[in-house]
Design a protein around this motif. Structure first.
Motif, PDB file in Angstrom:
ATOM      1  N   LEU A   1      -6.381  -5.712  -0.957  1.00  0.00           N
ATOM      2  CA  LEU A   1      -6.558  -4.293  -0.668  1.00  0.00           C
ATOM      3  C   LEU A   1      -7.712  -3.694  -1.467  1.00  0.00           C
ATOM      4  O   LEU A   1      -8.470  -2.868  -0.957  1.00  0.00           O
ATOM      5  CB  LEU A   1      -5.251  -3.531  -0.947  1.00  0.00           C
ATOM      6  CG  LEU A   1      -4.074  -3.873  -0.040  1.00  0.00           C
ATOM      7  CD1 LEU A   1      -2.792  -3.249  -0.571  1.00  0.00           C
ATOM      8  CD2 LEU A   1      -4.348  -3.437   1.392  1.00  0.00           C
TER       9      LEU A   1
ATOM     10  N   ILE B   1      -5.810   5.360  -3.715  1.00  0.00           N
ATOM     11  CA  ILE B   1      -6.008   4.887  -2.350  1.00  0.00           C
ATOM     12  C   ILE B   1      -7.041   5.756  -1.663  1.00  0.00           C
ATOM     13  O   ILE B   1      -7.018   6.979  -1.776  1.00  0.00           O
ATOM     14  CB  ILE B   1      -4.669   4.905  -1.590  1.00  0.00           C
ATOM     15  CG1 ILE B   1      -3.722   3.911  -2.259  1.00  0.00           C
ATOM     16  CG2 ILE B   1      -4.878   4.596  -0.106  1.00  0.00           C
ATOM     17  CD1 ILE B   1      -2.317   3.966  -1.789  1.00  0.00           C
ATOM     18  N   ASP B   2      -7.948   5.114  -0.948  1.00  0.00           N
ATOM     19  CA  ASP B   2      -8.941   5.827  -0.147  1.00  0.00           C
ATOM     20  C   ASP B   2      -8.375   5.964   1.265  1.00  0.00           C
ATOM     21  O   ASP B   2      -8.374   4.994   2.031  1.00  0.00           O
ATOM     22  CB  ASP B   2     -10.263   5.066  -0.114  1.00  0.00           C
ATOM     23  CG  ASP B   2     -11.339   5.801   0.666  1.00  0.00           C
ATOM     24  OD1 ASP B   2     -11.025   6.780   1.367  1.00  0.00           O
ATOM     25  OD2 ASP B   2     -12.509   5.380   0.568  1.00  0.00           O
TER      26      ASP B   2
ATOM     27  N   VAL C   1     -10.472   4.852   4.788  1.00  0.00           N
ATOM     28  CA  VAL C   1     -10.839   3.507   5.230  1.00  0.00           C
ATOM     29  C   VAL C   1     -10.075   3.177   6.509  1.00  0.00           C
ATOM     30  O   VAL C   1      -8.865   3.405   6.604  1.00  0.00           O
ATOM     31  CB  VAL C   1     -10.545   2.459   4.132  1.00  0.00           C
ATOM     32  CG1 VAL C   1     -10.887   1.056   4.609  1.00  0.00           C
ATOM     33  CG2 VAL C   1     -11.320   2.790   2.866  1.00  0.00           C
TER      34      VAL C   1
ATOM     35  N   LEU D   1       0.830  -1.208   0.000  1.00  0.00           N
ATOM     36  CA  LEU D   1       0.000   0.000   0.000  1.00  0.00           C
ATOM     37  C   LEU D   1       0.862   1.255   0.000  1.00  0.00           C
ATOM     38  O   LEU D   1       0.599   2.201  -0.749  1.00  0.00           O
ATOM     39  CB  LEU D   1      -0.942  -0.019   1.207  1.00  0.00           C
ATOM     40  CG  LEU D   1      -2.056   1.020   1.168  1.00  0.00           C
ATOM     41  CD1 LEU D   1      -3.027   0.741   0.023  1.00  0.00           C
ATOM     42  CD2 LEU D   1      -2.800   1.030   2.498  1.00  0.00           C
TER      43      LEU D   1
ATOM     44  N   TYR E   1      -9.476  -0.379   0.178  1.00  0.00           N
ATOM     45  CA  TYR E   1      -8.344   0.508   0.410  1.00  0.00           C
ATOM     46  C   TYR E   1      -7.841   1.154  -0.872  1.00  0.00           C
ATOM     47  O   TYR E   1      -7.301   2.250  -0.839  1.00  0.00           O
ATOM     48  CB  TYR E   1      -7.177  -0.237   1.074  1.00  0.00           C
ATOM     49  CG  TYR E   1      -7.457  -0.578   2.510  1.00  0.00           C
ATOM     50  CD1 TYR E   1      -7.277   0.358   3.512  1.00  0.00           C
ATOM     51  CD2 TYR E   1      -7.917  -1.843   2.861  1.00  0.00           C
ATOM     52  CE1 TYR E   1      -7.544   0.048   4.823  1.00  0.00           C
ATOM     53  CE2 TYR E   1      -8.183  -2.160   4.177  1.00  0.00           C
ATOM     54  CZ  TYR E   1      -8.001  -1.204   5.153  1.00  0.00           C
ATOM     55  OH  TYR E   1      -8.274  -1.519   6.457  1.00  0.00           O
TER      56      TYR E   1
ATOM     57  N   ARG F   1      -7.621  -2.320   9.851  1.00  0.00           N
ATOM     58  CA  ARG F   1      -8.410  -3.530  10.063  1.00  0.00           C
ATOM     59  C   ARG F   1      -8.371  -4.101  11.476  1.00  0.00           C
ATOM     60  O   ARG F   1      -9.343  -4.673  11.930  1.00  0.00           O
ATOM     61  CB  ARG F   1      -7.950  -4.613   9.085  1.00  0.00           C
ATOM     62  CG  ARG F   1      -8.318  -4.266   7.661  1.00  0.00           C
ATOM     63  CD  ARG F   1      -7.753  -5.266   6.687  1.00  0.00           C
ATOM     64  NE  ARG F   1      -8.147  -6.630   6.934  1.00  0.00           N
ATOM     65  CZ  ARG F   1      -9.156  -7.256   6.334  1.00  0.00           C
ATOM     66  NH1 ARG F   1      -9.881  -6.608   5.451  1.00  0.00           N
ATOM     67  NH2 ARG F   1      -9.425  -8.511   6.603  1.00  0.00           N
TER      68      ARG F   1
ATOM     69  N   VAL G   1      -6.466   4.595   7.330  1.00  0.00           N
ATOM     70  CA  VAL G   1      -5.207   4.188   6.717  1.00  0.00           C
ATOM     71  C   VAL G   1      -4.384   5.409   6.291  1.00  0.00           C
ATOM     72  O   VAL G   1      -3.160   5.347   6.230  1.00  0.00           O
ATOM     73  CB  VAL G   1      -5.450   3.209   5.538  1.00  0.00           C
ATOM     74  CG1 VAL G   1      -6.024   3.923   4.331  1.00  0.00           C
ATOM     75  CG2 VAL G   1      -4.174   2.478   5.182  1.00  0.00           C
TER      76      VAL G   1
END
Length: 112
Positions: A54, A73-74, A77, A22, A59, A80, A89
Motif C-alpha cells: 500500500l 492515507i491519500d 489515489v 487499509l 495509498y 487499482r 480509494v
C-alpha cells in the motif's frame, strides 16, 4: 438451480486483505500492526507485506512518531482494478469509515 459447494461457497468474502488493512488503518492511523493482525485475522507478516504494498502504491505513508508509526492515507489515489479505476480509494473508505461530524449549520435558519 445449482448451489455452491460448502467447501468453497462459505468462505469467500467481498473485500481483499489489502482493503481490510487499509480500512483498519483509516479507522485507527496509530494502530500497531499487531492490532491490525488481531482485528482482521491474518498473520503479522502478511499485514507487514500488505502495508509495504500500500505504501509503494501511494495509498498510505508511514511516519515514525516516537516508538510507533502513524499512517496517513491519500484518499485521492485511484483503485487499482481497471473496472474501478475511475473511483478514488476515498470512496471505498467512506463506505466503511463513519466519523461523527456535527451537522452543518443552516445559514438560512435563525434560532430564536
Amino acid at each position: 438451480m445449482s448451489h455452491p459447494s460448502s467447501a468453497r461457497g462459505e468462505h469467500w468474502t467481498f473485500l481483499t486483505n489489502h482493503a481490510r488493512v487499509l480500512i483498519a488503518l483509516a479507522q485507527d492511523p496509530e494502530a500497531r500492526l499487531r492490532d491490525v493482525t488481531d482485528r482482521i485475522g491474518i498473520t503479522e507478516r502478511a499485514v507487514q507485506l500488505i502495508v509495504a504494498d500500500l505504501e509503494a502504491a501511494g495509498y498510505l505513508t508511514r511516519t515514525r512518531v516516537g516508538r510507533r508509526n502513524h499512517y496517513t492515507i491519500d484518499p485521492t489515489v485511484a483503485l487499482r482494478h481497471p473496472t474501478e479505476a475511475d473511483h478514488p480509494v476515498g470512496d471505498l473508505l467512506a463506505t466503511f469509515i463513519h466519523r461523527e461530524e456535527p451537522p452543518a449549520a443552516d445559514p438560512g435558519h435563525t434560532t430564536s
